[in-house]
Motif scaffolding. Structure first.
Motif, mmCIF file in Angstrom:
data_model
loop_
_atom_site.group_PDB
_atom_site.id
_atom_site.type_symbol
_atom_site.label_atom_id
_atom_site.label_comp_id
_atom_site.label_asym_id
_atom_site.label_seq_id
_atom_site.Cartn_x
_atom_site.Cartn_y
_atom_site.Cartn_z
ATOM 1 N N VAL A 1 0.833 -1.206 0.000
ATOM 2 C CA VAL A 1 0.000 0.000 0.000
ATOM 3 C C VAL A 1 0.869 1.259 0.000
ATOM 4 O O VAL A 1 1.856 1.339 0.720
ATOM 5 N N GLU A 2 0.473 2.240 -0.796
ATOM 6 C CA GLU A 2 1.173 3.517 -0.795
ATOM 7 C C GLU A 2 0.616 4.387 0.332
ATOM 8 O O GLU A 2 -0.593 4.475 0.494
ATOM 9 N N ILE A 3 1.499 4.997 1.097
ATOM 10 C CA ILE A 3 1.044 5.854 2.196
ATOM 11 C C ILE A 3 1.664 7.243 2.045
ATOM 12 O O ILE A 3 2.712 7.533 2.625
ATOM 13 N N PRO A 4 1.031 8.112 1.267
ATOM 14 C CA PRO A 4 1.587 9.448 1.033
ATOM 15 C C PRO A 4 1.716 10.221 2.348
ATOM 16 O O PRO A 4 0.839 10.153 3.199
ATOM 17 N N GLY A 5 2.827 10.920 2.492
ATOM 18 C CA GLY A 5 3.006 11.793 3.653
ATOM 19 C C GLY A 5 3.624 11.109 4.858
ATOM 20 O O GLY A 5 3.987 11.772 5.827
ATOM 21 N N VAL A 6 3.753 9.773 4.817
ATOM 22 C CA VAL A 6 4.419 9.072 5.917
ATOM 23 C C VAL A 6 5.756 8.557 5.385
ATOM 24 O O VAL A 6 5.783 7.721 4.479
ATOM 25 N N ASN B 1 10.103 7.271 9.286
ATOM 26 C CA ASN B 1 9.153 7.421 10.384
ATOM 27 C C ASN B 1 8.338 6.136 10.581
ATOM 28 O O ASN B 1 8.143 5.655 11.700
ATOM 29 N N THR C 1 8.790 3.632 13.822
ATOM 30 C CA THR C 1 7.614 3.388 14.662
ATOM 31 C C THR C 1 7.363 1.885 14.782
ATOM 32 O O THR C 1 7.171 1.357 15.877
ATOM 33 N N GLU D 1 7.836 -0.331 18.228
ATOM 34 C CA GLU D 1 6.657 -0.987 18.814
ATOM 35 C C GLU D 1 6.990 -2.460 19.079
ATOM 36 O O GLU D 1 6.614 -3.026 20.090
ATOM 37 N N ALA E 1 -4.337 1.250 4.221
ATOM 38 C CA ALA E 1 -3.098 1.802 4.786
ATOM 39 C C ALA E 1 -3.027 1.509 6.287
ATOM 40 O O ALA E 1 -1.958 1.187 6.813
ATOM 41 N N LYS F 1 -1.930 4.566 16.695
ATOM 42 C CA LYS F 1 -0.719 5.215 16.204
ATOM 43 C C LYS F 1 -0.757 5.338 14.674
ATOM 44 O O LYS F 1 -0.312 6.336 14.112
ATOM 45 N N LEU G 1 -0.440 8.705 12.428
ATOM 46 C CA LEU G 1 0.498 8.915 11.327
ATOM 47 C C LEU G 1 -0.227 9.392 10.067
ATOM 48 O O LEU G 1 0.236 10.280 9.367
ATOM 49 N N LEU G 2 -1.398 8.811 9.800
ATOM 50 C CA LEU G 2 -2.139 9.193 8.596
ATOM 51 C C LEU G 2 -2.726 10.599 8.718
ATOM 52 O O LEU G 2 -2.719 11.372 7.764
ATOM 53 N N ALA H 1 0.034 13.056 8.342
ATOM 54 C CA ALA H 1 0.439 13.124 6.932
ATOM 55 C C ALA H 1 -0.516 14.021 6.148
ATOM 56 O O ALA H 1 -0.106 14.807 5.304
ATOM 57 N N LYS I 1 0.153 17.702 7.130
ATOM 58 C CA LYS I 1 1.519 18.177 6.908
ATOM 59 C C LYS I 1 1.633 19.214 5.782
ATOM 60 O O LYS I 1 2.377 20.181 5.908
#
Lengths: 249, 208
Positions: free
Chosen positions: A92-97, A101, A105, A109, B160, B173, B177-178, B181, B184
């Protein structure tokens, strides 16, 4: 033979009321590589989804034990921390993360779950650099968003990179070979092989024999219509390639 | 009403004001860059008129609301003279029973040729009971312009969330993060590093 790592007993699961898994039985010991092959729609990806706790699927019967503990009672993140890792067929693409980071995380954990202290930023970055080399991934990866804009090959390498960081006891590789050219396939397979230890195990889900030339399985299972219908050694994969699923199952 | 004379720059970050009420007339070559950040209820009304050539207007607004909080943000941007540029990025993140409302009124008069105007509104709903209302109003009377607008409201990407959980990250958590994002983009456009850092810390606290 290693100790029992994963025991699947009479596992039934459905999605949207439709039963996909119809009584899967499987025992995986430490140090073993199991390939699961089968035609489209046999339930291969459902099995990986159920083992990792994907909320879209419902388990209707059976049990799964990880080192003797009830895996199905654990939240997805607890299963992951306990050492179950899925290399996604479609990462999965996670834009902005950012990768950094995200990975820090995840790793911390897991360390907290194991009662270990969090890594310092310096220790973490050193580890990232070391593991990236294994997959021949570029350094610039750190600042990019998770999987965003990655090529198909980079996404799959990134999965194995995460596996290298998290050091799972049970890795499930779901169609890791799909969409890979031969060079990427070799790098990914070498990465997987180098992560192999006498204490961990993997389930390699694949459609084709090709991947099994690189990641050699101890057992090959044929999954058809929600059940394991045949088990053999690596020669079974070759036989399947030759005769097709209909000739076997 | 405030008049910006030739070459003037108006740059300001408003954090947690109960309401920002601005009416600015921009003369040639002046620049406006404002950020409005709301972590609690507020009513904002921004009126900008580009009255001279070559003006620039940038409006960024972010509201992150919980409980019964409500924010209304209205922007009225008028390009009365051509050759100007405006860009608006408005984001809402709404949890619990929070309410958000955005009215975005963008006008380009017939003579304001070669204007470039962009308006984007993105909203994230974190609960079933949060509510967003968006009313973009575009009145574009000149033909030689570059104008875009977009509005969308969505939820956190379930795939996601699961992907992150599969790596051992708790659901809470992963949500954090999402959400960070998503926010941001607005926060990182704040020019002052210290303000930016302070804001990121505050927001992390709100999420946890």
């Amino acid at each position: 033979m290693g100790k029992e790592l994963l025991v699947i007993k009479n596992l039934h699961a459905s999605i949207g009321g439709k039963e996909i898994l119809k009584g899967v039985n499987l025992v995986i010991n430490e140090g073993e590589v199991h390939a699961i092959m089968g035609p489209n729609g046999a339930g291969k990806s459902t099995l990986s989804a159920v083992l990792t706790g994907n909320p879209a699927y419902e388990v209707t019967a059976g049990e799964v034990l990880l080192r003797g503990e009830n895996l199905l009672a654990m939240e997805p993140e607890v299963r992951a921390r306990a050492g179950v890792f899925l290399s996604f067929q479609y990462p999965v693409e996670i834009p902005g993360v950012s990768m950094t980071n995200f990975m820090r995380t995840a790793l911390n954990e897991k360390r907290a779950y194991e009662g270990k202290e969090a890594l310092t930023p310096k220790e973490f970055l050193t580890l990232m650099r070391e593991k990236k080399k294994l997959l021949e991934l570029p350094d610039k990866l750190n600042n990019r968003s998770v999987n965003e804009g990655f090529s198909g090959g980079e996404k799959k390498k990134n999965e194995i990179f995460q596996m290298a960081m998290l050091e799972p006891c049970l890795a499930i590789l779901d169609e890791t070979d799909s969409g890979l050219d031969i060079d990427a396939l070799r790098i990914v397979a070498e990465g997987v092989n180098r992560l192999k230890t006498p204490q961990n195990a993997s389930i390699v889900i694949t459609h084709y024999q090709r991947l099994l030339d690189y990641i050699v399985p101890d057992y090959v299972h044929v999954l058809a219509d929600g059940q394991i219908v045949k088990t053999g050694d690596k020669t079974l994969a070759l036989e399947l390639e030759e005769k097709g699923y209909e000739g076997i199952a | 009403m405030k008049v910006l004379h030739k070459g003037d720059i108006f740059e300001q970050v408003f954090i947690n004001e109960p309401g920002v009420d601005l009416h600015i007339v921009q003369e040639a070559g002046s620049r406006v860059k404002i950020h409005i950040i709301n972590l609690s209820s507020a009513n904002n009304n921004i009126v900008i008129e580009q009255a001279g050539k070559g003006c620039e207007t940038e409006i960024y607004a972010l509201a992150y609301l919980h409980g019964e909080e409500q924010v209304t943000t209205e922007t009225h941007v008028k390009h009365a003279v051509g050759g100007g540029r405006s860009n608006q990025l408005i984001k809402f993140v709404l949890d619990d029973n929070a309410r958000g409302r955005f009215v975005g009124d963008l006008k380009i008069v017939p003579d304001a040729q070669q204007t470039e105007a962009h308006q984007t509104n993105r909203n994230l709903l974190l609960s079933e009971t949060a509510e967003m209302r968006t009313q973009p109003q575009l009145e574009i009377y000149a033909d030689d312009v570059q104008a875009t607008h977009g509005a969308s409201t969505g939820q956190l990407d379930e795939s996601a969330l699961f992907y992150m959980q599969q790596r051992g990250i708790s659901k809470q958590k992963a949500r954090q993060l999402l959400v960070n994002a998503f926010m941001k983009e607005v926060i990182e456009s704040i020019p002052d590093t210290a303000v930016r850092e302070q804001l990121l810390n505050t927001i992390d606290g709100v999420v946890e």
